[in-house]
Design an enzyme around this catalytic site. Sequence first.
Site, PDB file in Angstrom:
ATOM      1  N   SER A  14       0.834  -1.205   0.000  1.00 18.24           N
ATOM      2  CA  SER A  14       0.000   0.000   0.000  1.00 18.24           C
ATOM      3  C   SER A  14       0.870   1.257   0.000  1.00 18.24           C
ATOM      4  O   SER A  14       1.869   1.334   0.707  1.00 18.24           O
ATOM      5  CB  SER A  14      -0.883   0.001   1.250  1.00 18.24           C
ATOM      6  OG  SER A  14      -1.523   1.247   1.388  1.00 18.24           O
ATOM      7  N   LYS A  65     -13.814  -3.546   2.550  1.00 15.09           N
ATOM      8  CA  LYS A  65     -14.547  -2.305   2.320  1.00 15.09           C
ATOM      9  C   LYS A  65     -16.060  -2.425   2.525  1.00 15.09           C
ATOM     10  O   LYS A  65     -16.729  -1.450   2.852  1.00 15.09           O
ATOM     11  CB  LYS A  65     -14.278  -1.786   0.902  1.00 15.09           C
ATOM     12  CG  LYS A  65     -12.925  -1.108   0.743  1.00 15.09           C
ATOM     13  CD  LYS A  65     -12.809  -0.462  -0.614  1.00 15.09           C
ATOM     14  CE  LYS A  65     -11.503   0.294  -0.742  1.00 15.09           C
ATOM     15  NZ  LYS A  65     -11.411   1.044  -1.991  1.00 15.09           N
ATOM     16  N   ASP A 101     -13.458   7.527  -2.322  1.00 13.11           N
ATOM     17  CA  ASP A 101     -13.065   7.115  -3.681  1.00 13.11           C
ATOM     18  C   ASP A 101     -13.873   7.869  -4.738  1.00 13.11           C
ATOM     19  O   ASP A 101     -13.338   8.265  -5.783  1.00 13.11           O
ATOM     20  CB  ASP A 101     -13.302   5.611  -3.880  1.00 13.11           C
ATOM     21  CG  ASP A 101     -12.320   4.759  -3.104  1.00 13.11           C
ATOM     22  OD1 ASP A 101     -11.178   5.210  -2.887  1.00 13.11           O
ATOM     23  OD2 ASP A 101     -12.687   3.636  -2.710  1.00 13.11           O
ATOM     24  N   GLY A 125     -16.303  -3.253 -15.401  1.00 15.36           N
ATOM     25  CA  GLY A 125     -16.237  -3.748 -14.023  1.00 15.36           C
ATOM     26  C   GLY A 125     -17.462  -3.341 -13.223  1.00 15.36           C
ATOM     27  O   GLY A 125     -18.157  -2.383 -13.584  1.00 15.36           O
ATOM     28  N   GLY A 128     -16.510  -2.907  -6.076  1.00 11.61           N
ATOM     29  CA  GLY A 128     -16.610  -1.756  -5.189  1.00 11.61           C
ATOM     30  C   GLY A 128     -16.109  -0.470  -5.841  1.00 11.61           C
ATOM     31  O   GLY A 128     -16.732   0.592  -5.711  1.00 11.61           O
ATOM     32  N   ALA A 129     -14.997  -0.573  -6.563  1.00 14.00           N
ATOM     33  CA  ALA A 129     -14.431   0.610  -7.213  1.00 14.00           C
ATOM     34  C   ALA A 129     -15.391   1.125  -8.281  1.00 14.00           C
ATOM     35  O   ALA A 129     -15.623   2.335  -8.401  1.00 14.00           O
ATOM     36  CB  ALA A 129     -13.084   0.269  -7.827  1.00 14.00           C
ATOM     37  N   ASN A 149     -19.647  -5.883 -17.506  1.00 16.13           N
ATOM     38  CA  ASN A 149     -19.031  -6.739 -16.497  1.00 16.13           C
ATOM     39  C   ASN A 149     -19.133  -8.201 -16.898  1.00 16.13           C
ATOM     40  O   ASN A 149     -20.099  -8.608 -17.546  1.00 16.13           O
ATOM     41  CB  ASN A 149     -19.705  -6.524 -15.134  1.00 16.13           C
ATOM     42  CG  ASN A 149     -18.869  -7.065 -14.004  1.00 16.13           C
ATOM     43  OD1 ASN A 149     -17.653  -6.826 -13.962  1.00 16.13           O
ATOM     44  ND2 ASN A 149     -19.474  -7.807 -13.103  1.00 16.13           N
TER      45      ASN A 149
HETATM   46  P1  ATR Z   1     -12.951  -3.901  -6.337  1.00 18.82           P
HETATM   47  O1  ATR Z   1     -13.646  -3.655  -5.033  1.00 18.82           O
HETATM   48  O2  ATR Z   1     -11.486  -3.559  -6.305  1.00 18.82           O
HETATM   49  O3  ATR Z   1     -13.655  -3.263  -7.492  1.00 18.82           O
HETATM   50  P2  ATR Z   1     -14.098  -6.522  -6.739  1.00 18.82           P
HETATM   51  O4  ATR Z   1     -15.310  -6.133  -5.995  1.00 18.82           O
HETATM   52  O5  ATR Z   1     -13.500  -7.866  -6.482  1.00 18.82           O
HETATM   53  O6  ATR Z   1     -12.920  -5.494  -6.521  1.00 18.82           O
HETATM   54  O7  ATR Z   1     -14.408  -6.383  -8.316  1.00 18.82           O
HETATM   55  C1  ATR Z   1     -13.519  -6.807  -9.275  1.00 18.82           C
HETATM   56  C2  ATR Z   1     -14.069  -6.491 -10.675  1.00 18.82           C
HETATM   57  O8  ATR Z   1     -13.149  -6.993 -11.646  1.00 18.82           O
HETATM   58  C3  ATR Z   1     -15.391  -7.165 -10.973  1.00 18.82           C
HETATM   59  O9  ATR Z   1     -16.101  -6.363 -11.887  1.00 18.82           O
HETATM   60  C4  ATR Z   1     -14.939  -8.467 -11.631  1.00 18.82           C
HETATM   61  O10 ATR Z   1     -15.905  -9.063 -12.459  1.00 18.82           O
HETATM   62  P3  ATR Z   1     -17.004 -10.084 -11.828  1.00 18.82           P
HETATM   63  O11 ATR Z   1     -18.053  -9.223 -11.185  1.00 18.82           O
HETATM   64  O12 ATR Z   1     -17.518 -10.828 -13.000  1.00 18.82           O
HETATM   65  O13 ATR Z   1     -16.261 -10.948 -10.848  1.00 18.82           O
HETATM   66  C5  ATR Z   1     -13.795  -7.976 -12.462  1.00 18.82           C
HETATM   67  N1  ATR Z   1     -12.849  -9.028 -12.792  1.00 18.82           N
HETATM   68  C6  ATR Z   1     -11.887  -9.555 -11.997  1.00 18.82           C
HETATM   69  N2  ATR Z   1     -11.182 -10.497 -12.652  1.00 18.82           N
HETATM   70  C7  ATR Z   1     -11.720 -10.578 -13.895  1.00 18.82           C
HETATM   71  C8  ATR Z   1     -11.418 -11.342 -15.075  1.00 18.82           C
HETATM   72  N3  ATR Z   1     -10.414 -12.236 -15.089  1.00 18.82           N
HETATM   73  N4  ATR Z   1     -12.163 -11.148 -16.188  1.00 18.82           N
HETATM   74  C9  ATR Z   1     -13.176 -10.254 -16.189  1.00 18.82           C
HETATM   75  N5  ATR Z   1     -13.499  -9.476 -15.119  1.00 18.82           N
HETATM   76  C10 ATR Z   1     -12.790  -9.637 -14.000  1.00 18.82           C
END
Ligand code: ATR
Length: 281
Positions: A14, A65, A101, A125, A128-129, A149
């Site tokens: 971090s 989070k 954020d 995506g 959370g972000a 997504n």
């Molecule tokens: P954060 O809080 O950092 O946004 P998260 O809640 O785990 O982390 O979300 C990760 C995002 O990346 C999600 O949109 C996830 O898609 P899913 O909802 O289908 O899981 C996406 N993501 C992570 N790895 C992926 C991959 N290999 N291919 C496509 N989408 C991916």
Amino acid sequence: MGRYLVIGNPVGHSVSPIIHNTIFKYLGLPYEYETKRVYKCELKEFVTNFVSNGGYGFNVTVPHKRKVMDYVDGLSLESRIIGAVNTVCVKSGMLFGYNTDAEGFIRQLKSDNIRIENSRVKLIGAGGAARAVAYALHKNGARTIKIYNRTFERAKEVCNMIGEKVYAHTLSEFTADYCDILINTTSIGLYPDIDSSPVENLDDLLPHTAVVDIIYNPSKTKFLKMAESKGNAVYNGLKMLIYQGMLANDLWINRNTVESKALFDEIMKNIKRELRNEKHH
Ligand code: ATR
């Protein structure tokens, strides 16, 4: 225990300590900010004992989070809508959760002169972000927000959270055309996975589209390199990271440091030095 902390797992890489310790030093405040690894099973105990252990405030990162919201005494309206807390403050012995954020993202776009009002946005995506980014864009007047997504249901959940003008799609439906702002909010492309991109190509990208990746390490992800090779303006997530940190610190110490360009530049310089030292590029 430090008075100010970031909790998560992992937290070793971090850069939050750089942000907050730079602010404390700049203001001449005698505080220290540290990282603390907290496992999921320890979260409740950590939060409930935070005040009695002498803590003043903490940041929250992956994977806490969302869950941390169950253990604080109050939540800001924004964090409640977004469904994620990244900052916790102590006020009169009680804990309050915030999300900086969203505002951090808006400040980044504004500082890069990217117009949000009336813009057509495509967002990759739905974690959370993505929720913070979508909320912020909607609140600041984006015309449409299309969310792509892998898991359609999660994209749909973001739409339900915000309401009008937001549309859910599966990632396989993605095309880069017809948008003013294109944003990656997934962790695909994050160090050390630097040769991955959330989408295969950006063939249809229009020349004027601003392309943003909230990842800051590497400083240019594969996704941004693909956009840059088409001649588009590209932006990584470093400014958002700094702004969300300054906003969190302002909540703790009740100041308005986020407006200080000199402090922002000092933080940026220190983070870049750290990232160079870690040879993450
Ligand atoms: P954060 O809080 O950092 O946004 P998260 O809640 O785990 O982390 O979300 C990760 C995002 O990346 C999600 O949109 C996830 O898609 P899913 O909802 O289908 O899981 C996406 N993501 C992570 N790895 C992926 C991959 N290999 N291919 C496509 N989408 C991916």
